[in-house]
Design a protein around this motif. Structure first.
Motif, PDB file in Angstrom:
ATOM      1  N   PRO A   1       0.809  -1.224   0.000  1.00  0.00           N
ATOM      2  CA  PRO A   1       0.000   0.000   0.000  1.00  0.00           C
ATOM      3  C   PRO A   1       0.841   1.272   0.000  1.00  0.00           C
ATOM      4  O   PRO A   1       0.336   2.338  -0.328  1.00  0.00           O
ATOM      5  N   GLN A   2       2.133   1.184   0.364  1.00  0.00           N
ATOM      6  CA  GLN A   2       2.980   2.375   0.344  1.00  0.00           C
ATOM      7  C   GLN A   2       3.262   2.842  -1.074  1.00  0.00           C
ATOM      8  O   GLN A   2       3.714   3.965  -1.278  1.00  0.00           O
ATOM      9  N   GLN A   3       3.002   1.987  -2.053  1.00  0.00           N
ATOM     10  CA  GLN A   3       3.175   2.344  -3.464  1.00  0.00           C
ATOM     11  C   GLN A   3       1.816   2.230  -4.140  1.00  0.00           C
ATOM     12  O   GLN A   3       1.518   1.230  -4.788  1.00  0.00           O
ATOM     13  N   PRO A   4       0.951   3.242  -3.992  1.00  0.00           N
ATOM     14  CA  PRO A   4      -0.424   3.129  -4.510  1.00  0.00           C
ATOM     15  C   PRO A   4      -0.480   2.835  -6.009  1.00  0.00           C
ATOM     16  O   PRO A   4      -1.357   2.104  -6.464  1.00  0.00           O
ATOM     17  N   GLY A   5       0.435   3.418  -6.764  1.00  0.00           N
ATOM     18  CA  GLY A   5       0.419   3.207  -8.201  1.00  0.00           C
ATOM     19  C   GLY A   5       1.285   2.057  -8.666  1.00  0.00           C
ATOM     20  O   GLY A   5       1.379   1.814  -9.874  1.00  0.00           O
ATOM     21  N   GLY A   6       1.932   1.361  -7.727  1.00  0.00           N
ATOM     22  CA  GLY A   6       2.808   0.262  -8.104  1.00  0.00           C
ATOM     23  C   GLY A   6       4.190   0.740  -8.497  1.00  0.00           C
ATOM     24  O   GLY A   6       4.495   1.935  -8.511  1.00  0.00           O
ATOM     25  N   ILE A   7       5.054  -0.192  -8.816  1.00  0.00           N
ATOM     26  CA  ILE A   7       6.436   0.097  -9.217  1.00  0.00           C
ATOM     27  C   ILE A   7       6.652  -0.460 -10.613  1.00  0.00           C
ATOM     28  O   ILE A   7       6.339  -1.614 -10.896  1.00  0.00           O
ATOM     29  N   ARG A   8       7.195   0.356 -11.495  1.00  0.00           N
ATOM     30  CA  ARG A   8       7.372  -0.010 -12.897  1.00  0.00           C
ATOM     31  C   ARG A   8       8.739  -0.653 -13.102  1.00  0.00           C
ATOM     32  O   ARG A   8       9.750  -0.172 -12.582  1.00  0.00           O
ATOM     33  N   PHE A   9       8.769  -1.725 -13.862  1.00  0.00           N
ATOM     34  CA  PHE A   9      10.013  -2.440 -14.137  1.00  0.00           C
ATOM     35  C   PHE A   9      10.150  -2.654 -15.642  1.00  0.00           C
ATOM     36  O   PHE A   9       9.170  -2.955 -16.329  1.00  0.00           O
TER      37      PHE A   9
END
Length: 456
Positions: free
Chosen positions: A291-299
């Motif tokens: 939840p600390q990354q609401p938009g997710g992390i891009r890889f």
């Protein structure tokens, strides 16, 4: 290197005790010879301790891991190099390297005396370690004097980090028609052979302005083609990983401590396999989990995905309603692939309510209830292809039965009903049972007919 003061061995303590006793008895009996012999016996360990303590013995060590990052199921090799940098030879050395907390046993070696500036190399193989980051070291070296009276221990402070990444299974590239090319504004296959106009054309879609139809290319292609202003860049695929702690059954270890969750390890392996598969097809992946990354992390790189997933753990602050809302907020991606630990009707209905009829959504739902019933043994190896698959599963979800390592597996009617709600809303859904490989589940999933709709 941290230095520890020398200590008496059992032999030295016995000799010291005998010497003191002899002195006391000799003094009581007025036997001077006994007093002198006892005093000599008691002084020898003390003198040895003083001499050994003042000796400047310098030893250096290096540790090398091969490889520095391994995969679940692989065993890394540790190479220890010990060098004497003293002008005097050493006595016999006993080496003990500190293993990670999850490993059993000890890594102990005995080295003969080292000549001045001599180097020795020893190696050992680490046991199989679970996914995550593990610390190897520090190294402890025990030295003794030639008479075995004094025991010295030198402890190095250096530690080595070993990253164990999730297992990645090779997915079938021939069955990815459901994924390939979606959401890119994919241009016609005629690009590069028919001039600049062909670079800015695509197939006709409902709602396109009829004035933008490229009639000459339409005649050549045999299907309606329209002009577009620019070629859109490929959009990301969102990979939603279920981190709910309460959703994953766990079993205790032999020591009575909580063990790892086989269902969660399976989902992480699935996320790693799918993520690396898509990145290999030049598709950026956004992982949505914490939840600390609401938009997710891009890889965009395979190694970055594996490093991130190697450290993923279930979290108690993740709730299903909040997870679905974040998936809906990120639905501007070309495709959503949800990896869920179980599915109830309430959650499925909430996901259905977020559907707006565009985009593609896929879901792999792991049957955590069957994991709990069949036990840890049948599910502990997420990469084991112990399944005959459920290739006869109907897309409508009426029945999904397969053979697993623990016997015949059949999902519950409640799970089938919940997955049926998603399928009715346009989702492609596959249920994973205990012992099934990611490859077989993915093949079933992408083998379903392409459907529009999903989470929006």
């Amino acid at each position: 290197m941290r230095r520890v003061h020398p200590g008496f061995t059992k032999r030295a303590r016995c000799l010291l005790a005998a010497g003191v006793a002899a002195v006391i008895c000799g003094a009581a009996l007025s036997e001077q010879e006994l007093v002198r012999g006892g005093a000599f016996a008691a002084i020898v360990p003390i003198v040895a301790a003083v001499v050994v303590g003042r000796e400047r013995l310098t030893i250096s060590s290096t540790r090398r891991l091969e490889p520095a990052r391994s995969t679940v199921g692989e065993r890394a090799i540790v190479q220890l190099t010990v060098t004497s940098r003293s002008a005097l030879p050493t006595s016999t050395l006993m080496l003990e390297d500190t293993l990670p907390g999850q490993a059993r046993g000890r890594a102990r070696f005995v080295l003969d005396r080292l000549s001045p500036h001599q180097t020795r190399t020893v190696g050992y193989r680490l046991p199989e370690l679970p996914r995550g980051e593990h610390s190897v070291g520090p190294l402890h070296i025990r030295l003794t004097d030639p008479f075995g009276l004094i025991d010295r221990t030198r402890s190095f402070t250096a530690r080595s980090k070993l990253l164990v990444t999730p297992r990645v299974e090779l997915l079938n590239r021939g069955s990815t028609s459901l994924v390939a090319g979606f959401g890119d504004g994919v241009a016609s296959a005629y690009i590069g052979s028919n001039g600049v106009d062909d670079h800015t054309t695509r197939e006709y879609r409902d709602g396109d302005d009829l004035r933008r139809i490229h009639w000459r290319l339409t005649a050549r292609a045999g299907t309606l083609m329209v002009r577009q202003d620019e070629q859109p860049a490929p959009s990301d695929i969102m990979l939603a990983l279920d981190l709910r702690f309460s959703a994953h059954p766990r079993w205790g270890s032999a020591a009575g401590e909580p063990g790892e969750s086989a269902s969660f390890e399976w989902l992480v392996s699935a996320a790693a396999s799918i993520g690396c598969h898509l990145i290999g097809d030049h598709r950026p992946v956004t992982i949505l989990d914490a939840p600390q990354q609401p938009g997710g992390i891009r890889f965009t790189r395979r190694d970055d995905v594996l490093t991130y997933l190697a450290l993923s753990q279930p979290r108690q602050d993740v709730h299903v309603s909040e997870m679905v809302d974040r998936m809906a907020a990120g639905a501007d991606h070309s495709m959503t692939i949800a990896l869920l630990a179980g599915l109830d009707e309430t959650t499925a209905q909430r996901m259905v309510e977020k559907a707006r009829g565009r985009g593609r959504s896929l879901a792999i739902v792991i049957d955590v209830d069957s994991y709990d019933l069949l036990g840890q043994e049948s599910a502990a190896d997420p990469g084991r292809a112990g399944s005959a698959g459920t290739d006869n599963a109907e897309v409508a979800g009426a029945a999904e039965i397969g053979s697993t390592a623990g016997g015949v597996w059949e999902p519950s009617s409640a799970l089938l009903q919940s997955c049926g709600l998603l399928r009715a809303a346009g989702w492609a859904v596959a249920i994973a049972g205990p012992g099934e490989s990611v490859t077989s589940v993915w093949s079933r999933l992408v083998g379903q007919p392409a459907q529009l709709g999903g989470l929006r």
